[in-house]
Design a protein around this motif. Sequence first.
Motif, PDB file in Angstrom:
ATOM      1  N   GLU A 175      30.855 -12.908   0.383  1.00 23.32           N
ATOM      2  CA  GLU A 175      31.262 -12.628   1.762  1.00 23.32           C
ATOM      3  C   GLU A 175      32.185 -11.417   1.825  1.00 23.32           C
ATOM      4  OE1 GLU A 175      31.465 -12.415   5.694  1.00 23.32           O
ATOM      5  OE2 GLU A 175      30.034 -13.583   4.540  1.00 23.32           O
ATOM      6  N   ALA A 176      33.080 -11.281   0.849  1.00 23.04           N
ATOM      7  CA  ALA A 176      33.974 -10.120   0.808  1.00 23.04           C
ATOM      8  C   ALA A 176      33.167  -8.829   0.650  1.00 23.04           C
ATOM      9  CB  ALA A 176      34.977 -10.265  -0.331  1.00 23.04           C
ATOM     10  N   LYS A 177      32.158  -8.855  -0.212  1.00 22.56           N
ATOM     11  CA  LYS A 177      31.308  -7.684  -0.424  1.00 22.56           C
ATOM     12  C   LYS A 177      30.538  -7.333   0.845  1.00 22.56           C
ATOM     13  CE  LYS A 177      28.053  -5.916  -3.859  1.00 22.56           C
ATOM     14  NZ  LYS A 177      27.331  -6.238  -5.098  1.00 22.56           N
ATOM     15  N   ALA A 178      30.023  -8.336   1.537  1.00 18.76           N
ATOM     16  CA  ALA A 178      29.295  -8.107   2.782  1.00 18.76           C
ATOM     17  C   ALA A 178      30.207  -7.502   3.844  1.00 18.76           C
ATOM     18  CB  ALA A 178      28.685  -9.414   3.286  1.00 18.76           C
ATOM     19  N   GLN A 179      31.411  -8.028   3.990  1.00 16.80           N
ATOM     20  CA  GLN A 179      32.367  -7.486   4.963  1.00 16.80           C
ATOM     21  C   GLN A 179      32.729  -6.048   4.637  1.00 16.80           C
ATOM     22  OE1 GLN A 179      35.772 -10.065   5.207  1.00 16.80           O
ATOM     23  NE2 GLN A 179      34.639 -11.689   6.230  1.00 16.80           N
ATOM     24  N   LEU A 180      32.947  -5.754   3.368  1.00 17.51           N
ATOM     25  CA  LEU A 180      33.296  -4.403   2.946  1.00 17.51           C
ATOM     26  C   LEU A 180      32.162  -3.429   3.244  1.00 17.51           C
ATOM     27  CD1 LEU A 180      35.262  -2.483   1.569  1.00 17.51           C
ATOM     28  CD2 LEU A 180      34.194  -3.089  -0.597  1.00 17.51           C
ATOM     29  N   ARG A 181      30.936  -3.822   2.951  1.00 17.28           N
ATOM     30  CA  ARG A 181      29.799  -2.937   3.226  1.00 17.28           C
ATOM     31  C   ARG A 181      29.614  -2.687   4.721  1.00 17.28           C
ATOM     32  NH1 ARG A 181      25.056  -3.897  -1.264  1.00 17.28           N
ATOM     33  NH2 ARG A 181      26.321  -3.173  -3.004  1.00 17.28           N
ATOM     34  N   ARG A 182      29.856  -3.701   5.543  1.00 17.87           N
ATOM     35  CA  ARG A 182      29.790  -3.501   6.998  1.00 17.87           C
ATOM     36  C   ARG A 182      30.860  -2.518   7.455  1.00 17.87           C
ATOM     37  NH1 ARG A 182      28.452  -9.174   7.009  1.00 17.87           N
ATOM     38  NH2 ARG A 182      30.650  -9.708   7.238  1.00 17.87           N
ATOM     39  N   ALA A 183      32.078  -2.649   6.914  1.00 16.39           N
ATOM     40  CA  ALA A 183      33.184  -1.763   7.281  1.00 16.39           C
ATOM     41  C   ALA A 183      32.898  -0.324   6.844  1.00 16.39           C
ATOM     42  CB  ALA A 183      34.483  -2.254   6.661  1.00 16.39           C
ATOM     43  N   VAL A 184      32.393  -0.152   5.643  1.00 19.04           N
ATOM     44  CA  VAL A 184      32.067   1.197   5.153  1.00 19.04           C
ATOM     45  C   VAL A 184      30.994   1.826   6.026  1.00 19.04           C
ATOM     46  CG1 VAL A 184      30.960   2.460   3.257  1.00 19.04           C
ATOM     47  CG2 VAL A 184      32.797   0.852   2.771  1.00 19.04           C
ATOM     48  N   SER A 196      30.114   1.140   9.189  1.00 21.56           N
ATOM     49  CA  SER A 196      30.566   1.451  10.545  1.00 21.56           C
ATOM     50  C   SER A 196      31.555   2.613  10.557  1.00 21.56           C
ATOM     51  CB  SER A 196      31.167   0.217  11.221  1.00 21.56           C
ATOM     52  OG  SER A 196      32.362  -0.151  10.582  1.00 21.56           O
ATOM     53  N   THR A 197      32.319   2.779   9.479  1.00 24.35           N
ATOM     54  CA  THR A 197      33.309   3.860   9.416  1.00 24.35           C
ATOM     55  C   THR A 197      32.690   5.187   8.994  1.00 24.35           C
ATOM     56  OG1 THR A 197      35.014   2.255   8.821  1.00 24.35           O
ATOM     57  CG2 THR A 197      35.503   4.559   8.374  1.00 24.35           C
ATOM     58  N   LEU A 198      31.824   5.175   7.999  1.00 21.56           N
ATOM     59  CA  LEU A 198      31.312   6.413   7.425  1.00 21.56           C
ATOM     60  C   LEU A 198      29.900   6.784   7.874  1.00 21.56           C
ATOM     61  CD1 LEU A 198      32.633   5.954   3.773  1.00 21.56           C
ATOM     62  CD2 LEU A 198      33.697   7.189   5.667  1.00 21.56           C
ATOM     63  N   GLY A 199      29.226   5.884   8.553  1.00 14.50           N
ATOM     64  CA  GLY A 199      27.883   6.183   9.038  1.00 14.50           C
ATOM     65  C   GLY A 199      27.917   7.200  10.162  1.00 14.50           C
ATOM     66  N   VAL A 200      26.807   7.887  10.355  1.00 14.25           N
ATOM     67  CA  VAL A 200      26.683   8.870  11.433  1.00 14.25           C
ATOM     68  C   VAL A 200      25.495   8.505  12.315  1.00 14.25           C
ATOM     69  CG1 VAL A 200      27.742  10.757  10.133  1.00 14.25           C
ATOM     70  CG2 VAL A 200      25.288  10.420  10.009  1.00 14.25           C
ATOM     71  N   ARG A 249      23.887   6.406   6.591  1.00 13.95           N
ATOM     72  CA  ARG A 249      24.697   7.226   5.684  1.00 13.95           C
ATOM     73  C   ARG A 249      23.725   7.992   4.804  1.00 13.95           C
ATOM     74  NH1 ARG A 249      26.781   2.315   4.161  1.00 13.95           N
ATOM     75  NH2 ARG A 249      27.036   2.884   1.975  1.00 13.95           N
ATOM     76  N   TRP A 250      23.962   9.301   4.675  1.00 11.12           N
ATOM     77  CA  TRP A 250      23.111  10.153   3.852  1.00 11.12           C
ATOM     78  C   TRP A 250      23.884  10.503   2.600  1.00 11.12           C
ATOM     79  CZ3 TRP A 250      23.111  16.027   4.398  1.00 11.12           C
ATOM     80  CH2 TRP A 250      22.214  16.606   3.497  1.00 11.12           C
ATOM     81  N   HIS A 251      23.316  10.194   1.440  1.00 11.01           N
ATOM     82  CA  HIS A 251      23.929  10.518   0.162  1.00 11.01           C
ATOM     83  C   HIS A 251      23.030  11.524  -0.552  1.00 11.01           C
ATOM     84  CE1 HIS A 251      26.551   6.678  -0.388  1.00 11.01           C
ATOM     85  NE2 HIS A 251      26.573   7.123   0.845  1.00 11.01           N
ATOM     86  N   ILE A 272      18.887  14.651  -5.452  1.00 11.51           N
ATOM     87  CA  ILE A 272      18.381  13.318  -5.130  1.00 11.51           C
ATOM     88  C   ILE A 272      19.023  12.896  -3.812  1.00 11.51           C
ATOM     89  CG2 ILE A 272      18.272  10.905  -5.842  1.00 11.51           C
ATOM     90  CD1 ILE A 272      18.472  11.942  -8.745  1.00 11.51           C
ATOM     91  N   ASP A 273      18.206  12.713  -2.806  1.00 15.13           N
ATOM     92  CA  ASP A 273      18.689  12.324  -1.480  1.00 15.13           C
ATOM     93  C   ASP A 273      18.346  10.872  -1.209  1.00 15.13           C
ATOM     94  OD1 ASP A 273      19.725  14.852  -0.561  1.00 15.13           O
ATOM     95  OD2 ASP A 273      17.651  15.543  -0.384  1.00 15.13           O
ATOM     96  N   ARG A 274      19.287  10.167  -0.591  1.00 13.04           N
ATOM     97  CA  ARG A 274      19.086   8.770  -0.206  1.00 13.04           C
ATOM     98  C   ARG A 274      19.649   8.568   1.201  1.00 13.04           C
ATOM     99  NH1 ARG A 274      21.905   5.345  -4.874  1.00 13.04           N
ATOM    100  NH2 ARG A 274      22.818   4.667  -2.982  1.00 13.04           N
ATOM    101  N   VAL A 275      19.041   7.660   1.936  1.00 11.30           N
ATOM    102  CA  VAL A 275      19.559   7.240   3.244  1.00 11.30           C
ATOM    103  C   VAL A 275      19.852   5.755   3.163  1.00 11.30           C
ATOM    104  CG1 VAL A 275      18.983   6.873   5.672  1.00 11.30           C
ATOM    105  CG2 VAL A 275      18.418   9.030   4.592  1.00 11.30           C
ATOM    106  N   ILE A 276      21.037   5.384   3.627  1.00  6.97           N
ATOM    107  CA  ILE A 276      21.456   3.984   3.607  1.00  6.97           C
ATOM    108  C   ILE A 276      21.509   3.464   5.042  1.00  6.97           C
ATOM    109  CG2 ILE A 276      23.264   2.365   2.922  1.00  6.97           C
ATOM    110  CD1 ILE A 276      24.044   4.456   0.769  1.00  6.97           C
ATOM    111  N   PHE A 277      20.789   2.392   5.284  1.00  5.07           N
ATOM    112  CA  PHE A 277      20.752   1.724   6.583  1.00  5.07           C
ATOM    113  C   PHE A 277      21.521   0.411   6.490  1.00  5.07           C
ATOM    114  CE2 PHE A 277      16.675   3.943   6.223  1.00  5.07           C
ATOM    115  CZ  PHE A 277      16.545   4.564   7.445  1.00  5.07           C
TER     116      PHE A 277
END
Length: 114
Positions: A7-16, A18-22, A40-42, A63-68
């Motif tokens: 649950e902590a990992k899930a909450q952290l990923r949601r926060a990241v 919402s904060t860093l996504g465009v 998020r584009w890496h 190497i390009d990745r998109v994170i949804f």
Amino acid sequence: MAFSFAEAKAQLRRAVHSTLGVAAFYQDDSMSTPQPIRVRWHSKIARFGDLESSGWAERIEGIDRVIFAAVDARQLNVRYAGRVTIPEYGIELILDAMEPADGPEEEIWLVARP
């Protein structure tokens, strides 16, 4: 109640996300208009070839990745050859291969540039 790492990992990923996504737009052949989504584009560099100085040519490859957010990806049914446009970066990316899941909340795709 016991601590839940999952649950902590899930909450952290949601926060990241919402904060860093465009803001971006997703569209594939099944859609008539692009749909808004947050991603998020890496992009990273990988070196291949002469890693041991044995005389072979060295190649540098991007190497390009998109994170949804997984929930958003499922809602839009993102799929191979779908296009992600990120106006803030002025780039369009084409979904190529979905990476295996490595935990909750994210769907990660390798992408190509047209």
